[in-house]
Motif scaffolding. Structure first.
Motif, PDB file in Angstrom:
ATOM      1  N   ARG A 219      -6.699   9.378   1.223  1.00  0.00           N
ATOM      2  CA  ARG A 219      -5.329   9.323   1.701  1.00  0.00           C
ATOM      3  C   ARG A 219      -5.070  10.520   2.602  1.00  0.00           C
ATOM      4  O   ARG A 219      -5.879  11.441   2.694  1.00  0.00           O
ATOM      5  N   ARG A 359       9.682   2.516 -10.511  1.00  0.00           N
ATOM      6  CA  ARG A 359       8.697   2.127  -9.504  1.00  0.00           C
ATOM      7  C   ARG A 359       7.610   1.290 -10.157  1.00  0.00           C
ATOM      8  O   ARG A 359       7.288   1.477 -11.336  1.00  0.00           O
ATOM      9  N   TYR A 360       7.058   0.366  -9.382  1.00  0.00           N
ATOM     10  CA  TYR A 360       6.062  -0.559  -9.889  1.00  0.00           C
ATOM     11  C   TYR A 360       5.010  -0.793  -8.823  1.00  0.00           C
ATOM     12  O   TYR A 360       5.304  -0.821  -7.614  1.00  0.00           O
ATOM     13  N   LEU A 361       3.779  -0.958  -9.272  1.00  0.00           N
ATOM     14  CA  LEU A 361       2.728  -1.502  -8.427  1.00  0.00           C
ATOM     15  C   LEU A 361       2.816  -3.020  -8.514  1.00  0.00           C
ATOM     16  O   LEU A 361       2.888  -3.583  -9.606  1.00  0.00           O
ATOM     17  N   HIS A 387       2.676  -3.940  -1.905  1.00  0.00           N
ATOM     18  CA  HIS A 387       1.839  -3.475  -3.012  1.00  0.00           C
ATOM     19  C   HIS A 387       2.537  -2.460  -3.906  1.00  0.00           C
ATOM     20  O   HIS A 387       2.056  -2.166  -5.007  1.00  0.00           O
ATOM     21  N   SER A 388       3.648  -1.899  -3.447  1.00  0.00           N
ATOM     22  CA  SER A 388       4.340  -0.889  -4.254  1.00  0.00           C
ATOM     23  C   SER A 388       5.831  -0.990  -3.972  1.00  0.00           C
ATOM     24  O   SER A 388       6.251  -1.135  -2.814  1.00  0.00           O
ATOM     25  N   THR A 389       6.644  -0.926  -5.035  1.00  0.00           N
ATOM     26  CA  THR A 389       8.093  -1.032  -4.892  1.00  0.00           C
ATOM     27  C   THR A 389       8.786   0.008  -5.753  1.00  0.00           C
ATOM     28  O   THR A 389       8.228   0.503  -6.736  1.00  0.00           O
ATOM     29  N   ARG A 408       6.572  -1.007   0.148  1.00  0.00           N
ATOM     30  CA  ARG A 408       5.536  -0.603   1.096  1.00  0.00           C
ATOM     31  C   ARG A 408       4.522  -1.729   1.241  1.00  0.00           C
ATOM     32  O   ARG A 408       4.062  -2.293   0.247  1.00  0.00           O
ATOM     33  N   HIS A 409       4.191  -2.009   2.508  1.00  0.00           N
ATOM     34  CA  HIS A 409       3.131  -2.982   2.776  1.00  0.00           C
ATOM     35  C   HIS A 409       2.228  -2.502   3.914  1.00  0.00           C
ATOM     36  O   HIS A 409       1.048  -2.817   3.931  1.00  0.00           O
ATOM     37  N   GLU A 413      -0.731   4.102   0.885  1.00  0.00           N
ATOM     38  CA  GLU A 413      -0.496   4.851  -0.346  1.00  0.00           C
ATOM     39  C   GLU A 413       0.678   4.263  -1.113  1.00  0.00           C
ATOM     40  O   GLU A 413       1.719   3.955  -0.536  1.00  0.00           O
ATOM     41  N   PRO A 414       0.556   4.108  -2.413  1.00  0.00           N
ATOM     42  CA  PRO A 414       1.706   3.655  -3.217  1.00  0.00           C
ATOM     43  C   PRO A 414       2.727   4.775  -3.389  1.00  0.00           C
ATOM     44  O   PRO A 414       2.448   5.949  -3.108  1.00  0.00           O
ATOM     45  N   ASP A 416       4.775   7.573  -5.206  1.00  0.00           N
ATOM     46  CA  ASP A 416       4.456   8.477  -6.300  1.00  0.00           C
ATOM     47  C   ASP A 416       5.743   9.010  -6.921  1.00  0.00           C
ATOM     48  O   ASP A 416       6.851   8.581  -6.563  1.00  0.00           O
TER      49      ASP A 416
END
Length: 831
Positions: A219, A359-361, A387-389, A408-409, A413-414, A416
């Motif tokens: 990353r 937050r969730y993956l 992939h991450s919200t 995020r798409h 990076e998800p 944090d």
């Protein structure tokens, strides 16, 4: 035999003697004899315990005790001094002695002495080769380090550098910093080359920061590059040392602080719910997420106080904003402006229930959360690459207002924990702005509803004038003001035209406006002249502030009630108009040929000053002319001053073809911005005169015998108008009013009948100022019943004073008009 060489001073050797950092302990009694001896002391000096215990300590000394040791022993206090001791093999051992006095049970003094060996000189440390020590140190250092020659070519690197760039030292040798092949720079690292050239040319160190993902990294990281020139003993440049420090945490912390600071400036610029949501989305997609949606609870949009979130069932939202980071990004399943739900088990529902951001993956295992309320939402997440919200509730002052969802798409990076804290901060700031906007909208809607309820709903149908009007509240920043207008039917087919402006904005201004409007209507019913009416209204405004003080409201000179007003009375029979103003703009008159003039009317002071006179003026208005009354908000705005506004108003009103409605729209469009800074009221009245076919008058003598003649005149006129059905009541009214004028009034006496669109008006004028009063006659009273009959048989009656006496009048609705009025009143009540 003693050996004074430097090698003798090194007690540590392969035989297991004391290491350079070691120490030994010896106990000496008051007579200088050794009473205890540690094993470390035996290893340090090469003697066994039995060799020296019980013997004098002076036998170990070379050259005796130093002065500080002798003084310490004499004073029985602790001391520290360097000592030179004799080893068992004859060598001399340099130690540092620290002595502490000990008191025994019998009172004798003993000494506890600690012997420490100082480290040997560096030149004598033969444990490591210097080059080997440097090589191992650089390799084990977790900071990327690169050594370059005077031409900027890499000559050595450490393991951290190899891991960062994803290349071995052998592959990097001979390349410049940032190159992957000779002459080929890493994409985005081109700016490193001139920095290195500057360091090698000037011999001055340089610092460069970059946020970059090198080939060997998973990353992006923030790197601070330190470039130091390397010189020889003569100061000649030999090369350069490059050190890369990972400052990602500090960089991200600065970035988040910048986002928070930016949010405080960009969010909440307007007191508008939807715009505030859009501003939150704009800030978030610029610095945090690839896609953002903002949803407000339907209850919050309606102005309700939602102190808690329902613990079960679906929550009803309305989407106020959604924003992708770039064009071509996926759209949400729910467009802006549409009502939708989030189930309580969905991430937004969980965030609302918990009162904090989550937050969730995104994966197949949690897709049912999103699909529970809207299947389309779940089907769109994975194909769009989300992939991450994160979901952050909008809460302010204990009230839940909505939720913001960040996704995020494009960014690999998800989210944090730092991103989660930033999302919470952005949501909290936006929630305060949303709550302020919600409260403002609620207050403004209340004030606007109050004001509109106090303004005329529709212009009355009058024979004297045709009416068109416009009212525009101020823009959201200013708030609702106190502008008003009114059209008041008066006796004798006359009409009163009123325009006023209460200083200030908000509910208080609207309430004061309503009180003044009702006061004007009450005073108009008394048929006061315009200047007298304004005088009475001025006293009322003064009493408003007194009432506030009496009710416990603290006095505030800046909050004193003040208002302007223009009051005009038009008589369609004579075509005359009498008007007066109190600090209000003069009206405009549009003649029949389309010319516009502003009437010369004495200004008068604003209402609320007290003690100042008002002056009325008389004008003759030709049939078909248009009288324009307006508030200062129409002619004065941020774009122009009053004089320029009057010029534009003159141009907008000129012409003969437009209707009154078109004239209103033209004036507003020409003079006002989209959101005026002040309230605007505009009232246009096209005048009409009543010709001889609609009126008739007769001069009468003060002779009771002529009452029958007056009745005959009235009946003949009714027959000419085709109103024979109204003859009976009209005869009775004429008989009563004329009889009263003859009995209690004074000559000259005049009878007048007026027929307008809806009414038949009977007027009797005489030269006496004494007005009649309605009273209830007793059973045996001979008089007092005439006016009672008039009041019962007509729609309304009254009297008004003139410059020569008074006029008593009574109105009857024309046949069919009374039924129509009742039906219209019932219809308005049902609405």
């Amino acid at each position: 035999m003693e050996d004074d060489s430097a090698a003798d001073l090194a007690p540590g050797n392969a035989k297991g003697r004391l290491t350079p950092a070691g120490s030994a302990a010896v106990v000496v009694d008051g007579q200088g004899g050794i009473t205890a001896w540690s094993r470390d002391a035996a290893r340090l000096l090469g003697y066994q315990v039995s060799d020296f215990v019980g013997r004098p300590a002076a036998r170990l000394l070379v050259g005796g005790l130093p002065d500080e040791a002798r003084l310490g022993c004499a004073g029985q206090r602790a001391w520290s001094a360097p000592l030179l001791l004799r080893h068992a093999d004859g060598r001399r051992v340099q130690v540092t002695a620290e002595a502490q006095p000990l008191c025994g049970a019998a009172g004798e003094t003993q000494w506890h002495v600690t012997l420490a060996v100082p480290p040997p000189p560096l030149a004598e440390d033969s444990g490591f080769e210097r080059s080997l020590l440097l090589a191992r140190g650089l390799d084990q250092l977790p900071i990327p380090v690169t050594l370059c020659d005077r031409w900027g070519r890499i000559r050595a690197t450490n393991a951290a550098t190899e891991q960062m760039v994803g290349m071995s030292e052998r592959q990097l040798l001979g390349l410049a910093v940032g190159e992957v092949e000779p002459g080929v720079m890493l994409p985005g690292m081109e700016e490193i080359r001139p920095i290195i050239e500057q360091v090698l040319r000037t011999g001055e160190a340089a610092v460069h920061e970059v946020y970059y993902r090198f080939p060997g990294e998973l990353r992006q990281h923030a790197w601070t590059g330190l470039f130091y020139p390397l010189t020889d003993s003569a100061g000649r440049l030999e090369g350069m040392l490059s050190i890369a420090l990972d400052t990602t945490e500090q960089y991200l912390a600065r970035q988040r602080l910048e986002v928070v600071n930016e949010a405080s400036i960009r969010i909440g610029t307007q007191l508008d719910l939807a715009r505030t949501g859009e501003e939150l989305a704009e800030v978030a997609v610029d610095r945090l997420a690839d896609f953002v949606t903002v949803d407000l609870l339907e209850s919050a949009l309606c102005g309700e106080e939602a102190d808690s979130v329902a613990s079960s069932g679906d929550l009803i939202f309305r989407r106020v904003a959604e924003r992708p980071a770039s064009e071509g990004s996926p759209e949400s399943a729910v467009p802006a402006g549409i009502r939708h739900t989030y189930h309580e088990t969905s991430p937004p529902g969980r965030a609302l229930a918990a009162g904090k951001a989550v937050r969730y993956l995104v994966g197949k295992e949690n897709l049912p959360w999103w699909e529970a309320s809207t299947p389309e939402r779940g089907r769109s997440i994975l194909p769009d690459g989300v992939h991450s919200t994160m979901a952050a509730p909008l809460r302010a002052h204990g009230t839940t207002l909505g939720v913001a969802v960040f996704a995020r798409h494009n960014t690999p990076e998800p989210f944090d924990d730092g991103d989660l804290l930033l999302a919470e901060e952005l949501a909290a700031r936006a929630a305060v702005c949303v709550d302020n906007a919600r409260r403002y909208v609620h207050e403004r809607s209340t004030a606007l509803a109050l004001q509109r309820s106090l303004l005329p709903r529709a212009a009355p149908r009058l024979a004297a004038v045709d009416i068109a009007s416009r009212y525009l509240p101020a823009g959201p920043r200013a708030g609702v003001g106190g502008d008003w207008f009114d059209v008041i039917p008066l006796s004798g087919a006359r009409v009163a035209l009123v325009v006023g402006d209460v200083v200030g904005h908000g509910i208080q201004a609207s309430a004061n406006m309503g009180r003044l409007r009702m006061a004007v209507r009450t005073l108009a019913d008394v048929d006061l002249a315009p200047d007298e009416l304004l005088t009475q209204l001025d006293d009322l405004v003064l009493n408003l502030d007194l009432d506030m003080e009496e009710n416990g409201v603290p006095y505030d000179s800046s909050a004193e009630t003040s208002a302007s007003c223009l009051y005009a009375v038009y008589d369609p029979v004579s075509g005359h108009c009498s008007m007066a103003r109190a600090g209000h703009p003069a009206p405009a008159l549009v003649t029949v040929d389309g010319q516009v003039d502003f009437l010369s009317l004495p200004a008068g002071p604003p209402l609320g000053l007290g003690g100042q006179p008002f002056e009325a003026a008389e004008f003759e208005l030709p049939d078909g002319s248009v009288l324009a009354l307006f508030t200062d908000g129409l002619i004065q705005s941020a774009r122009q001053d009053i004089d320029a506004g009057l010029v534009q108003l003159r141009t907008a009103l000129a012409g003969v073809e437009p209707s009154l409605e078109e004239r209103c729209d033209t004036a507003l469009h020409a003079l006002l911005p989209d959101r005026p800074a002040d309230d605007v009221a505009l009232l246009l009245a096209r005048t009409h005169t009543l010709d001889a076919d609609h009126r008739a008058s007769w001069d009468l003598s003060a002779d009771p015998a002529l009452v029958s003649e007056a009745r005959r005149h009235a009946c003949n006129q009714l027959a000419a108008w085709g109103l024979e059905d109204m003859a009976f009541i009209t005869e009775l009214v004429v008989s009563e009013l004329v009889t009263n004028a003859i009995r209690y009034g004074a000559s000259p006496i005049r009878l007048r009948l007026i027929r307008d669109h809806d009414h038949l008006i009977c007027e009797v004028a005489d030269a006496s100022s004494a007005a009649p009063h309605l009273r209830r006659a007793r059973v045996f009273d001979e008089g007092g019943r005439g006016l009672m009959l008039v009041a019962q048989l007509t729609d309304r009656w009254g009297s008004r004073h003139t410059s020569n006496g008074k006029i008593i009048w009574a109105e009857q609705s024309l046949p069919g008009r009374r039924a129509d009025r009742v039906a219209n009143r019932l219809a308005s009540m049902l609405e």
